[in-house]
Motif scaffolding. Structure first.
Motif, mmCIF file in Angstrom:
data_model
loop_
_atom_site.group_PDB
_atom_site.id
_atom_site.type_symbol
_atom_site.label_atom_id
_atom_site.label_comp_id
_atom_site.label_asym_id
_atom_site.label_seq_id
_atom_site.Cartn_x
_atom_site.Cartn_y
_atom_site.Cartn_z
ATOM 1 N N THR A 1 0.922 -1.098 -0.043
ATOM 2 C CA THR A 1 -0.249 0.140 -0.176
ATOM 3 C C THR A 1 0.960 1.462 -0.104
ATOM 4 O O THR A 1 1.704 1.346 0.997
ATOM 5 C CB THR A 1 -0.897 -0.061 1.321
ATOM 6 O OG1 THR A 1 -1.784 -1.087 1.193
ATOM 7 C CG2 THR A 1 -1.935 1.312 1.139
ATOM 8 N N VAL A 2 0.831 2.136 -0.993
ATOM 9 C CA VAL A 2 1.499 3.331 -1.025
ATOM 10 C C VAL A 2 1.279 4.196 0.015
ATOM 11 O O VAL A 2 0.271 4.987 0.075
ATOM 12 C CB VAL A 2 1.327 3.984 -2.423
ATOM 13 C CG1 VAL A 2 2.319 5.253 -2.726
ATOM 14 C CG2 VAL A 2 1.937 2.803 -3.588
ATOM 15 N N LEU A 3 2.022 4.679 0.806
ATOM 16 C CA LEU A 3 1.989 5.866 1.719
ATOM 17 C C LEU A 3 2.653 7.298 1.113
ATOM 18 O O LEU A 3 2.130 8.188 1.438
ATOM 19 C CB LEU A 3 2.614 5.736 3.034
ATOM 20 C CG LEU A 3 1.977 4.459 3.666
ATOM 21 C CD1 LEU A 3 2.882 4.076 4.783
ATOM 22 C CD2 LEU A 3 0.632 4.272 3.977
ATOM 23 N N PHE A 4 3.578 6.952 0.414
ATOM 24 C CA PHE A 4 4.242 8.268 -0.256
ATOM 25 C C PHE A 4 5.313 7.842 -1.137
ATOM 26 O O PHE A 4 5.868 6.840 -1.208
ATOM 27 C CB PHE A 4 5.260 8.752 1.087
ATOM 28 C CG PHE A 4 5.881 10.016 0.618
ATOM 29 C CD1 PHE A 4 5.503 11.326 0.435
ATOM 30 C CD2 PHE A 4 7.291 9.825 -0.037
ATOM 31 C CE1 PHE A 4 6.285 12.224 -0.047
ATOM 32 C CE2 PHE A 4 8.066 10.938 -0.328
ATOM 33 C CZ PHE A 4 7.614 12.180 -0.351
ATOM 34 N N SER A 5 5.219 8.476 -2.450
ATOM 35 C CA SER A 5 6.014 8.120 -3.446
ATOM 36 C C SER A 5 6.715 9.571 -4.286
ATOM 37 O O SER A 5 5.912 10.239 -4.319
ATOM 38 C CB SER A 5 5.202 7.491 -4.554
ATOM 39 O OG SER A 5 6.066 7.085 -5.649
ATOM 40 N N GLU A 6 7.865 9.549 -4.459
ATOM 41 C CA GLU A 6 8.602 10.812 -5.112
ATOM 42 C C GLU A 6 9.786 10.408 -6.100
ATOM 43 O O GLU A 6 10.741 9.693 -5.205
ATOM 44 C CB GLU A 6 8.956 11.917 -3.958
ATOM 45 C CG GLU A 6 9.429 13.007 -4.590
ATOM 46 C CD GLU A 6 8.516 13.741 -5.671
ATOM 47 O OE1 GLU A 6 8.480 13.467 -6.717
ATOM 48 O OE2 GLU A 6 7.754 14.726 -5.145
ATOM 49 N N ASP A 7 9.607 10.758 -7.093
ATOM 50 C CA ASP A 7 10.915 10.489 -7.959
ATOM 51 C C ASP A 7 11.211 11.830 -8.682
ATOM 52 O O ASP A 7 12.157 11.988 -9.614
ATOM 53 C CB ASP A 7 10.551 9.317 -9.074
ATOM 54 C CG ASP A 7 9.599 9.777 -10.029
ATOM 55 O OD1 ASP A 7 8.774 10.978 -9.991
ATOM 56 O OD2 ASP A 7 9.325 8.791 -10.862
ATOM 57 N N PHE A 8 10.384 12.978 -8.321
ATOM 58 C CA PHE A 8 10.860 14.312 -8.735
ATOM 59 C C PHE A 8 10.623 14.447 -10.336
ATOM 60 O O PHE A 8 11.089 15.433 -10.999
ATOM 61 C CB PHE A 8 12.277 14.879 -8.394
ATOM 62 C CG PHE A 8 12.664 14.671 -6.813
ATOM 63 C CD1 PHE A 8 11.754 15.196 -6.075
ATOM 64 C CD2 PHE A 8 13.771 13.850 -6.854
ATOM 65 C CE1 PHE A 8 12.434 15.006 -4.692
ATOM 66 C CE2 PHE A 8 13.852 13.427 -5.083
ATOM 67 C CZ PHE A 8 13.186 14.104 -4.374
ATOM 68 N N SER A 9 10.034 13.715 -10.871
ATOM 69 C CA SER A 9 9.925 13.586 -12.498
ATOM 70 C C SER A 9 9.184 14.802 -12.861
ATOM 71 O O SER A 9 9.184 15.289 -13.996
ATOM 72 C CB SER A 9 9.178 12.388 -13.062
ATOM 73 O OG SER A 9 7.859 12.086 -12.331
ATOM 74 N N ASN A 10 8.075 15.444 -11.846
ATOM 75 C CA ASN A 10 7.417 16.482 -12.287
ATOM 76 C C ASN A 10 7.783 17.724 -11.828
ATOM 77 O O ASN A 10 6.955 18.867 -12.164
ATOM 78 C CB ASN A 10 5.742 16.470 -11.701
ATOM 79 C CG ASN A 10 5.239 15.108 -12.271
ATOM 80 O OD1 ASN A 10 5.196 14.715 -13.399
ATOM 81 N ND2 ASN A 10 4.381 14.498 -11.299
ATOM 82 N N SER B 1 19.501 7.848 -15.175
ATOM 83 C CA SER B 1 17.924 8.222 -15.644
ATOM 84 C C SER B 1 17.604 9.183 -14.313
ATOM 85 O O SER B 1 17.719 9.131 -13.247
ATOM 86 C CB SER B 1 17.048 7.283 -16.176
ATOM 87 O OG SER B 1 17.207 6.198 -14.741
ATOM 88 N N GLY B 2 16.387 9.908 -14.654
ATOM 89 C CA GLY B 2 15.631 10.464 -13.712
ATOM 90 C C GLY B 2 16.255 11.855 -13.175
ATOM 91 O O GLY B 2 16.816 12.272 -13.594
ATOM 92 N N LYS B 3 15.528 12.337 -11.997
ATOM 93 C CA LYS B 3 16.056 13.667 -11.519
ATOM 94 C C LYS B 3 16.312 13.408 -9.898
ATOM 95 O O LYS B 3 15.848 12.514 -9.491
ATOM 96 C CB LYS B 3 14.879 14.613 -11.623
ATOM 97 C CG LYS B 3 14.290 14.967 -13.139
ATOM 98 C CD LYS B 3 13.171 16.067 -13.209
ATOM 99 C CE LYS B 3 13.007 16.408 -14.738
ATOM 100 N NZ LYS B 3 11.750 17.271 -14.676
ATOM 101 N N TRP B 4 17.031 14.066 -9.527
ATOM 102 C CA TRP B 4 17.753 13.840 -8.152
ATOM 103 C C TRP B 4 17.627 15.014 -7.502
ATOM 104 O O TRP B 4 17.804 16.502 -7.880
ATOM 105 C CB TRP B 4 19.001 13.499 -8.488
ATOM 106 C CG TRP B 4 19.181 12.233 -9.245
ATOM 107 C CD1 TRP B 4 19.235 11.913 -10.371
ATOM 108 C CD2 TRP B 4 19.458 10.799 -8.501
ATOM 109 N NE1 TRP B 4 19.276 10.753 -10.752
ATOM 110 C CE2 TRP B 4 19.414 10.009 -9.655
ATOM 111 C CE3 TRP B 4 19.509 10.421 -7.181
ATOM 112 C CZ2 TRP B 4 19.617 8.611 -9.439
ATOM 113 C CZ3 TRP B 4 19.663 9.275 -6.993
ATOM 114 C CH2 TRP B 4 19.546 7.912 -8.148
#
Length: 278
Positions: free
Chosen positions: A84-93, A118-121
């Protein structure tokens, strides 16, 4: 008569000499044949011992030799993420150069991109502590995952990165260490400690951090009641009591106190998961 006897003696001697020479020549030929046969046998043996089949035969014949007493231990990777997802963040937006709105800090929270990754940091500023902007209320059993990227010429140019749980969600001050936490002591190359100030427990572990220079390392944590399990890139470093039964929990990450030679630590791909009640 004397001439006949002399002639007969000369003929006898000549015959003996001829026979001797014939025997000598025959013996020489026989020795040459023996030498040639011996050389062929030697060549055949050398060829056989140098052939792959002989090598495999040799290795198989030595396979029964006593083996090293060194024990290789494989602990496996038994981490199971929550469902169950409580928090998710990959800064893609979030645009590169902007600040992360999902994190608060006493420093800066700039989003960057990294060549080759790949992705943002989120770039961690020195002497800065990071927590979620919106306070999470964690269940008894949950998991935490995120990636750390240490960008440096030498990993020892980075002073410690700490992450773990404290009781409040404030970022008024830099947390050099606090609560139940993991300390990545990059400056020592292979030194990691898992500590709990709630229980006055301090565990030291060895983990080669140099292999993660300019390469992301995945962090996995399991919290189940008063216990915390710590994995770094699928290696379990601790499974220990870390909390009091009533301890409040707020995740934090503290950047290094000091960077050298342009080094930097970045984090991304956060995922906090709970478990459905059965």
């Amino acid at each position: 008569m004397k001439h006949k006897q002399l002639l007969l003696s000369l003929l006898t001697i000549a015959g003996l000499v001829t026979g001797f020479n014939a025997n000598a020549q025959f013996g020489s030929l026989l020795q040459k044949a023996k030498d040639k046969a011996a050389q062929k046998a030697s060549d055949a043996f050398d060829k056989k011992t140098s052939s792959p089949s002989s090598s495999s035969s040799s290795s198989s014949s030595t396979s029964g030799a006593p083996k090293s007493n060194k024990v290789i231990i494989n602990s496996g990777f038994d981490f199971v993420s929550g469902d169950t997802v409580l928090f998710s963040e990959d800064f893609s937006n979030i645009p590169v150069g902007s600040s992360a709105k999902t994190f608060k800090t006493n420093g800066s929270a700039t989003i960057v991109s990294v060549g080759g990754e790949s992705g943002k940091w989120l770039a961690l500023a020195d002497n800065a502590t990071y927590k979620f902007t919106k306070q999470l209320f964690y269940p008894k059993h949950f998991t935490v995952e995120f990636d750390i990227l240490a960008a440096a010429d030498k990993i020892s140019d980075i002073y410690p990165v700490n992450f773990g749980f404290v009781t409040d969600n404030s970022v008024r001050d830099y947390i050099s260490s606090g609560g139940a936490y993991v300390a990545l002591k990059y400056y020592n190359n292979d030194d990691v400690s898992i500590n709990s100030e709630f229980l006055s427990k301090y565990l030291n572990s060895t983990f080669d951090l140099t292999t993660f220079t300019n390469r992301k390392m995945h962090v996995s944590l399991v919290v189940d009641g008063d216990r915390m399990v710590v994995y770094l890139d699928q290696t379990k470093l601790a499974d220990t009591m870390a909390f009091m039964p009533t301890t409040a929990k707020n995740l934090y990450i503290s950047a290094p106190m000091q960077y050298k030679n342009g080094s930097k630590v970045l984090v991304s791909n956060f995922r906090i998961m709970g478990f459905k009640k059965v």
